[in-house]
Design an enzyme around this catalytic site. Sequence first.
Site, PDB file in Angstrom:
ATOM      1  N   SER A 171       0.801  -1.237   0.000  1.00 51.17           N
ATOM      2  CA  SER A 171       0.000   0.000   0.000  1.00 51.17           C
ATOM      3  C   SER A 171       0.826   1.276   0.000  1.00 51.17           C
ATOM      4  CB  SER A 171      -0.937   0.014   1.203  1.00 51.17           C
ATOM      5  OG  SER A 171      -2.016  -0.827   0.947  1.00 51.17           O
ATOM      6  N   LYS A 184       0.518   3.403  -2.941  1.00 50.16           N
ATOM      7  CA  LYS A 184      -0.639   4.294  -3.165  1.00 50.16           C
ATOM      8  C   LYS A 184      -0.224   5.766  -3.186  1.00 50.16           C
ATOM      9  CE  LYS A 184      -3.832   0.890  -1.196  1.00 50.16           C
ATOM     10  NZ  LYS A 184      -4.497   0.402   0.007  1.00 50.16           N
ATOM     11  N   TYR A 198      -2.583  -1.749 -10.432  1.00 47.74           N
ATOM     12  CA  TYR A 198      -2.667  -1.809  -8.962  1.00 47.74           C
ATOM     13  C   TYR A 198      -1.926  -3.038  -8.409  1.00 47.74           C
ATOM     14  CZ  TYR A 198      -4.463  -2.208  -4.247  1.00 47.74           C
ATOM     15  OH  TYR A 198      -4.535  -2.341  -2.877  1.00 47.74           O
ATOM     16  N   TYR A 254      -4.206   3.749   7.844  1.00 46.44           N
ATOM     17  CA  TYR A 254      -5.553   3.170   7.858  1.00 46.44           C
ATOM     18  C   TYR A 254      -6.333   3.567   9.094  1.00 46.44           C
ATOM     19  CZ  TYR A 254      -3.665   0.797   3.973  1.00 46.44           C
ATOM     20  OH  TYR A 254      -3.077   0.559   2.784  1.00 46.44           O
ATOM     21  N   VAL A 273       1.249  -3.839   3.822  1.00 52.22           N
ATOM     22  CA  VAL A 273       1.204  -5.149   4.483  1.00 52.22           C
ATOM     23  C   VAL A 273       2.471  -5.984   4.258  1.00 52.22           C
ATOM     24  CG1 VAL A 273      -1.325  -5.330   4.596  1.00 52.22           C
ATOM     25  CG2 VAL A 273      -0.109  -6.250   2.614  1.00 52.22           C
TER      26      VAL A 273
HETATM   27  O1  DON Z   1      -4.723  -6.551  -0.878  1.00 52.97           O
HETATM   28  C1  DON Z   1      -4.228  -5.566  -1.369  1.00 52.97           C
HETATM   29  O2  DON Z   1      -4.889  -4.768  -2.008  1.00 52.97           O
HETATM   30  C2  DON Z   1      -2.746  -5.418  -1.113  1.00 52.97           C
HETATM   31  N1  DON Z   1      -1.952  -6.014  -2.024  1.00 52.97           N
HETATM   32  C3  DON Z   1      -2.310  -4.069  -0.659  1.00 52.97           C
HETATM   33  C4  DON Z   1      -2.693  -3.912   0.715  1.00 52.97           C
HETATM   34  C5  DON Z   1      -1.908  -3.157   1.689  1.00 52.97           C
HETATM   35  O3  DON Z   1      -0.706  -3.070   1.785  1.00 52.97           O
HETATM   36  C6  DON Z   1      -2.814  -2.652   2.712  1.00 52.97           C
HETATM   37  N2  DON Z   1      -2.134  -2.307   3.844  1.00 52.97           N
HETATM   38  N3  DON Z   1      -1.699  -2.052   4.786  1.00 52.97           N
END
Ligand code: DON
Length: 304
Positions: free
Chosen positions: A61, A64, A189, A240, A258
């Site tokens: 993320s 982003k 994405y 978040y 993540v």
């Molecule tokens: O599931 C998703 O969209 C991920 N690949 C990105 C999510 C992410 O890093 C959210 N985070 N803290």
Amino acid sequence: MEDLLKNLVKNNQAKSKLGEVANYIPELDKAKKDALGICIYDINGNEYCAGDCEEKFTIQSISKIITLMLAILDNGEEYVFSKVGMEPTGDPFNSIKKLETSSRKRPYNPMINAGAIAVSSMIKGKDAREKFQRLLDFVRKISEDDTLDVNYKIYCGESETGNRNRAMGYFLKSQNIIEGNVEDALDVYFKQCSIEATAKNLARIGLFLARGGKTSTGEQVINPRIATIVKTLMVTCGMYDSSGEFAVRVGIPSKSGVGGGIVSVVPGKMGIGVFGPSLDKRGNSVAGVAVLEELSKELSLTIF
Ligand code: DON
């Protein structure tokens, strides 16, 4: 400074036991749970590192904020924020519920998945490949590292398991929030989440924002206004549904992923990159947040 960072790593490494490595995407669970590293680049070009600073992980993320910068460069602030809001949700990053029920009829902000997929759809290019290549070139430029690339195993996992993101993408298309091809937006994405980097790379990206959008060669890649927008959204939405608590405890604009990374920006002073793959329930690095909290107290870094 280096001694301080070494102590922060030593004091907080055991906190990784309190969390779990993300496993909802194949391959993400291969990370070493108690890895922990921090790197700082200050505005004078000094580099300070401790722990697992060279360990590679996917930025997830954190991408982003990078896509947001390029989308604003490509389309202008007015267009981007006509499609995506600027308000925190208080919901998990992959939540779908406010997308239809809210009277706004657009994703709340670019840091939740729905908003990020909409932003990815705005990157210019003739097809998904060209759009992503432009994004990769952009991240290489602002991190000043031409070797950054995608981890294709993780990308395949993202794409194979990303049905919730796909659902959001098609909903956004039905609302005309996504104007182009949905599959292109999703592909950009999934790939942007799978870009591999180190804590050092994140610190460089943080420094780029700390300098108001300039690289160390003095090139103004983005207008300082774009850097300000991104730093502000990092404060309100970057961690978040922990963004409020993080602002109180740490007070440094930050964005987590993540994969265990966190990029932090102390405006006018330094960029910070942290890596610790063991995550709390909200998807933020447990030990990474603890390190940043201690660092902020030690050096009085809160911007508030
Ligand atoms: O599931 C998703 O969209 C991920 N690949 C990105 C999510 C992410 O890093 C959210 N985070 N803290």
